[in-house]
Design an enzyme around this catalytic site. Structure first.
Site, PDB file in Angstrom:
ATOM      1  N   HIS A  41       4.876 -20.514  17.217  1.00 14.47           N
ATOM      2  CA  HIS A  41       5.535 -21.604  17.944  1.00 14.47           C
ATOM      3  C   HIS A  41       6.502 -22.329  17.014  1.00 14.47           C
ATOM      4  CE1 HIS A  41       2.656 -22.243  21.590  1.00 14.47           C
ATOM      5  NE2 HIS A  41       3.003 -20.986  21.413  1.00 14.47           N
TER       6      HIS A  41
ATOM      7  N   TYR B 275       2.810 -31.967  11.071  1.00  9.82           N
ATOM      8  CA  TYR B 275       2.186 -31.085  12.062  1.00  9.82           C
ATOM      9  C   TYR B 275       2.080 -29.651  11.524  1.00  9.82           C
ATOM     10  CZ  TYR B 275       0.800 -29.279  16.614  1.00  9.82           C
ATOM     11  OH  TYR B 275       0.091 -28.697  17.634  1.00  9.82           O
TER      12      TYR B 275
HETATM   13  C1  PHB Z   1      -6.344 -26.387  21.418  1.00  6.76           C
HETATM   14  O1  PHB Z   1      -5.602 -25.484  21.858  1.00  6.76           O
HETATM   15  O2  PHB Z   1      -7.563 -26.381  21.582  1.00  6.76           O
HETATM   16  C2  PHB Z   1      -5.717 -27.522  20.695  1.00  6.76           C
HETATM   17  C3  PHB Z   1      -4.391 -27.447  20.308  1.00  6.76           C
HETATM   18  C4  PHB Z   1      -3.823 -28.522  19.646  1.00  6.76           C
HETATM   19  C5  PHB Z   1      -4.573 -29.650  19.381  1.00  6.76           C
HETATM   20  C6  PHB Z   1      -5.900 -29.705  19.755  1.00  6.76           C
HETATM   21  C7  PHB Z   1      -6.477 -28.640  20.427  1.00  6.76           C
HETATM   22  O3  PHB Z   1      -3.992 -30.707  18.754  1.00  6.76           O
END
Ligand code: PHB
Ligand code: RFL
Length: 389
Positions: free
Chosen positions: A72, A384
């Protein structure tokens, strides 16, 4: 039985540490309280930082991840229906990989089983002894029989509720904690994701997240109060609530279906200090917890054990304790920055019971600042996708 490093817990941190050490010729035994199937049935994290991807490659377990994982380039944030995309590749030249924790765990388990290294599943009553001296021991019960494992080091990779942190003498550990007044209700569904990228949504009814596991399997979350019971949430109720919290276009494009998993997770920030007591080390959720909003839990676990493996390999190769002496400080400096980011993401995206109109305007201003300032967007992107360590 005797080994060099006794690892408590066969979650991602224990299994990855085991793999990195075994690859470097350092023998390990893993003791896990649950069965292999039970560990694989837990649905948890979904996003891997680039550094985690690189570490899994280094461990030699990256093949399926690269074949099946989804790279991504960015995420979308949605505030009261206004959606904005943050392009990490454009902002800072980095990306993330969407590949579920379940799959990471499966790949690590298969590699370990193939290597012949010992893993004891359904090890009961695990207890840690003498880690303040040179000859630590771990005792456990398997099939009704008591066993003792002598070792040089113990790695506590047994999660937040494990025995390792609880074994540290009182007074030797300082803990920092924030418990949030809500949880996430999550569902897994065999339907294509609503969007190519994740959508994090703030709405006055509460936070929502549109995530995925594959091109045909989606993961969705809504913020719920801590009093909520999962039984009170029919699939129909869940989809209705999710639609109300995202923008109109997303709501209309949602492909709904029967859930194949549904659970509520509480949100917590937690750090224990230090992470080493004599010959016992804490790593992953045993050492710290972040709220899932920043997608950092699994990634922190991976960086912890990356640093720990390097330190232990150095100890055996060079008889130098420099790495193990520095482990706690090195890991904690990164952990606190991830704690900050996860707390901040949680603070701007959720609805808090005590947020007044000023607080809501502050949340909106944070969003508008991110949208309008490249510097702010770059800061989001670098956190991130993962800070260096
Ligand atoms: C998930 O796909 O479970 C997921 C993705 C991003 C997050 C938390 C959970 O910040
Ligand atoms: P784990 O995965 O909890 O594994 C610890 C293992 O230790 C075993 N164990 C014991 N073994 C022997 N003796 C004992 N006394 C033991 N006590 C426990 C357990 O059975 C288990 O197999 O910790 P690890 O390896 O440090 O990995 C950390 C990650 O699992 C965790 O950070 C993330 O999953 C956190 N997390 C999420 N992180 C994200 O980045 N994104 C997410 O979406 C996300 N969702 C979640 C989550 C954690 C959740 N928990 C802990 C309830 C959702 C949930 C529900």
């Amino acid at each position: 039985m005797r080994t060099k490093v006794a690892i408590i817990g066969a979650g991602p941190s224990g299994l990855l540490l085991g793999r990195l050490l075994e690859n470097a010729g350092v023998e390990t035994v893993i003791l896990e309280r649950r069965s292999q199937d039970y560990v694989l049935s837990r649905i948890r994290a979904g996003v891997l930082e680039q550094g985690t991807v690189e570490l899994l490659d280094k461990a030699g377990v990256g093949e399926r991840m690269h074949a099946e994982g989804l790279v991504h380039d960015g995420v979308e944030l949605c505030f009261d229906g206004d959606r904005h995309r943050f392009d990490f590749r454009e902002l800072i030249g980095r990306t993330v990989m969407v590949y579920g924790q379940t799959e990471v765990t499966r790949d690590l388990m298969q590699a370990r089983d193939a290597s012949g290294a010992t893993t004891v599943y359904e090890a009961e009553n695990v207890s840690l002894h003498d880690f303040d001296g040179d000859r630590p021991k771990v005792r456990y019960i398997k099939d009704g029989m008591e066993h003792e494992l002598a070792c040089d080091f113990i790695a506590g990779c047994d999660g937040y509720h494990g025995v390792s942190r609880a074994s540290v003498p009182e007074g030797s550990l300082r803990t920092f904690e924030r418990v949030y007044p809500f949880g996430w209700l999550g569902i897994l569904v065999d339907r294509p994701p609503v969007s190519d990228e994740l959508i994090y949504a703030h709405h006055e009814r509460g936070f929502a997240l549109c995530s995925m596991r594959s091109p045909t399997r989606s993961r969705y979350y809504v913020q719920v109060s801590l009093e909520e019971k999962v039984e009170a949430w029919s699939d129909h109720r869940f989809w209705d609530e999710l639609r109300r919290r995202v923008d109109g276009e997303t709501a209309e494009s949602l492909m709904t279906g029967p859930s194949i998993e549904k659970s509520i997770a509480p949100l917590r920030s937690f750090v224990a200090e230090p992470l080493r007591f004599g010959r016992l080390f804490l790593a992953g959720d045993a050492a710290h917890i972040v709220p899932p909003t920043g997608a950092k839990g699994l990634n922190l676990a991976a960086t912890d054990v990356g640093v720990l493996a390097e330190a232990l390999v150095e100890f055996y190769a060079e008889r130098s304790s420099a790495g193990i002496d520095f482990y706690s400080a090195r890991v904690l400096s990164r952990v606190w920055k991830a704690e900050r980011f996860s707390w901040w993401m949680t603070s701007i995206l959720h609805t808090f019971p005590d947020t007044d109109s000023f607080g809501r305007r502050m949340q909106r201003a944070e969003f508008d600042y991110l949208v309008g300032s490249e510097a702010a967007a770059r800061s989001l992107a670098e956190n991130y996708t993962g800070l260096p360590y």
